[in-house]
Design a protein around this motif. Structure first.
Motif, PDB file in Angstrom:
ATOM      1  N   LYS A   1       2.044   0.417  10.862  1.00  0.00           N
ATOM      2  CA  LYS A   1       1.496   0.383   9.502  1.00  0.00           C
ATOM      3  C   LYS A   1      -0.035   0.455   9.496  1.00  0.00           C
ATOM      4  O   LYS A   1      -0.664   0.102   8.492  1.00  0.00           O
ATOM      5  N   ASP A   2      -0.625   0.899  10.591  1.00  0.00           N
ATOM      6  CA  ASP A   2      -2.075   0.873  10.693  1.00  0.00           C
ATOM      7  C   ASP A   2      -2.701   2.078   9.995  1.00  0.00           C
ATOM      8  O   ASP A   2      -3.135   3.037  10.625  1.00  0.00           O
ATOM      9  N   ASN A   3      -2.730   2.020   8.679  1.00  0.00           N
ATOM     10  CA  ASN A   3      -3.408   3.044   7.887  1.00  0.00           C
ATOM     11  C   ASN A   3      -4.504   2.377   7.066  1.00  0.00           C
ATOM     12  O   ASN A   3      -4.546   1.151   6.931  1.00  0.00           O
ATOM     13  N   ALA A   4      -5.405   3.172   6.520  1.00  0.00           N
ATOM     14  CA  ALA A   4      -6.590   2.637   5.847  1.00  0.00           C
ATOM     15  C   ALA A   4      -6.236   1.708   4.687  1.00  0.00           C
ATOM     16  O   ALA A   4      -6.838   0.638   4.518  1.00  0.00           O
ATOM     17  N   GLU A   5      -5.258   2.088   3.884  1.00  0.00           N
ATOM     18  CA  GLU A   5      -4.901   1.284   2.718  1.00  0.00           C
ATOM     19  C   GLU A   5      -4.325  -0.069   3.124  1.00  0.00           C
ATOM     20  O   GLU A   5      -4.742  -1.113   2.604  1.00  0.00           O
TER      21      GLU A   5
ATOM     22  N   PHE B   1      -4.644  -1.548   6.015  1.00  0.00           N
ATOM     23  CA  PHE B   1      -5.667  -2.300   6.738  1.00  0.00           C
ATOM     24  C   PHE B   1      -6.526  -3.109   5.766  1.00  0.00           C
ATOM     25  O   PHE B   1      -6.758  -4.315   5.977  1.00  0.00           O
ATOM     26  N   GLU B   2      -6.993  -2.482   4.723  1.00  0.00           N
ATOM     27  CA  GLU B   2      -7.858  -3.171   3.769  1.00  0.00           C
ATOM     28  C   GLU B   2      -7.123  -4.314   3.067  1.00  0.00           C
ATOM     29  O   GLU B   2      -7.680  -5.392   2.857  1.00  0.00           O
ATOM     30  N   LYS B   3      -5.873  -4.086   2.718  1.00  0.00           N
ATOM     31  CA  LYS B   3      -5.097  -5.119   2.028  1.00  0.00           C
ATOM     32  C   LYS B   3      -4.866  -6.336   2.920  1.00  0.00           C
ATOM     33  O   LYS B   3      -5.063  -7.482   2.494  1.00  0.00           O
ATOM     34  N   VAL B   4      -4.451  -6.083   4.151  1.00  0.00           N
ATOM     35  CA  VAL B   4      -4.182  -7.184   5.074  1.00  0.00           C
ATOM     36  C   VAL B   4      -5.472  -7.910   5.447  1.00  0.00           C
ATOM     37  O   VAL B   4      -5.516  -9.144   5.506  1.00  0.00           O
ATOM     38  N   ARG B   5      -6.527  -7.156   5.675  1.00  0.00           N
ATOM     39  CA  ARG B   5      -7.819  -7.775   6.005  1.00  0.00           C
ATOM     40  C   ARG B   5      -8.289  -8.682   4.873  1.00  0.00           C
ATOM     41  O   ARG B   5      -8.780  -9.796   5.116  1.00  0.00           O
ATOM     42  N   ASP B   6      -8.141  -8.224   3.633  1.00  0.00           N
ATOM     43  CA  ASP B   6      -8.591  -9.033   2.494  1.00  0.00           C
ATOM     44  C   ASP B   6      -7.820 -10.347   2.382  1.00  0.00           C
ATOM     45  O   ASP B   6      -8.400 -11.404   2.110  1.00  0.00           O
ATOM     46  N   VAL B   7      -6.500 -10.293   2.607  1.00  0.00           N
ATOM     47  CA  VAL B   7      -5.699 -11.517   2.550  1.00  0.00           C
ATOM     48  C   VAL B   7      -6.073 -12.445   3.713  1.00  0.00           C
ATOM     49  O   VAL B   7      -6.205 -13.662   3.540  1.00  0.00           O
ATOM     50  N   TYR B   8      -6.233 -11.864   4.883  1.00  0.00           N
ATOM     51  CA  TYR B   8      -6.636 -12.643   6.064  1.00  0.00           C
ATOM     52  C   TYR B   8      -7.960 -13.353   5.806  1.00  0.00           C
ATOM     53  O   TYR B   8      -8.097 -14.562   6.010  1.00  0.00           O
ATOM     54  N   ASP B   9      -8.959 -12.603   5.314  1.00  0.00           N
ATOM     55  CA  ASP B   9     -10.280 -13.167   5.073  1.00  0.00           C
ATOM     56  C   ASP B   9     -10.237 -14.258   4.006  1.00  0.00           C
ATOM     57  O   ASP B   9     -10.859 -15.315   4.151  1.00  0.00           O
ATOM     58  N   GLU B  10      -9.512 -14.001   2.931  1.00  0.00           N
ATOM     59  CA  GLU B  10      -9.463 -14.954   1.826  1.00  0.00           C
ATOM     60  C   GLU B  10      -8.914 -16.308   2.282  1.00  0.00           C
ATOM     61  O   GLU B  10      -9.463 -17.366   1.944  1.00  0.00           O
TER      62      GLU B  10
END
Length: 220
Positions: free
Chosen positions: A64-68, A70-79
């Protein structure tokens, strides 16, 4: 190694045991998109190159390593991580004693991490105390990350020491490569996330089984 005047430490897996926290917040982010948990042991292999590469590796497990995504998972991780930087995080046994002994022997101490700079400062301030280290550096947008030697060399300049007078300590091959690129003496530590074999293959100058041997290595 009586010429050593400074010890530069990696953070995760070297000074602090954060693997359970990383796995916890990583799995929360995956679950938000109906992806299964990844075992803690696997996270030990995925970390070391910064948060972005961690997310890419997590998503790569499921194709599932695509740009969209990646950004969604990164944002949840960071939050979630930003709400609790100290979750299940503390110094490894013997680390506080080692740092105090280094200070008493006139050895400067610093942190060089691939975590975001604000997180590195927050964690070190809260676990070890504000201004405890002579220098603390994480990742700042636009600056190169380990194993690029940029930050390690900047730390040496700040401390007023030569690279040849620095011991660079870390638990992954990324740290060993950083030390080599900066022309610093490398110490691979075995209490962290990776194996002796990885550190030896990376070319570590020394291997430390526990924090207590560091002073012996530098002749103190």
């Amino acid at each position: 190694m009586s010429n050593i005047k400074a010890c530069i430490f990696d953070l995760d897996g070297t000074l602090t045991n954060t693997i359970n926290a990383i796995a916890h917040f990583g799995n929360i982010a995956l679950a938000a998109f109906d992806l299964p948990e990844i075992p803690v042991e696997d996270y030990k292999i995925y970390v070391g190159d910064g948060r972005d590469k961690l997310i890419h590796r997590m998503l790569g497990v499921y194709g599932k390593d695509n740009a969209e995504m990646f950004e969604k998972v990164r944002d949840v991780y960071d939050e979630n991580y930003e709400n609790d930087y100290l979750y299940d995080t503390d110094a490894y046994d013997g680390i506080r004693e080692l740092l105090e002994e280094l200070k008493e022997n006139g050895i400067k101490i610093a942190v060089c991490s691939n975590k975001p700079d604000n997180v590195v400062h927050f964690v070190t301030d809260n676990i070890f105390g504000e201004n405890y280290f002579d220098a603390v550096h994480g990742v700042i947008d636009g600056m190169p990350t380990k194993p690029n030697p940029f930050t390690a060399l900047e730390i040496a300049k700040k401390l007023g020491v030569k690279p040849s007078e620095c011991l660079f300590l870390g638990d992954t091959n990324v740290d060993i490569f950083t030390a080599k690129n900066a022309k610093m003496t490398s110490v691979g530590v075995l209490w962290g996330f990776r194996t002796r074999n990885e550190l030896v293959q990376a070319g570590a100058d020394y291997i430390a089984e526990n924090p207590h041997v560091i002073l012996q290595l530098i002749g103190r």
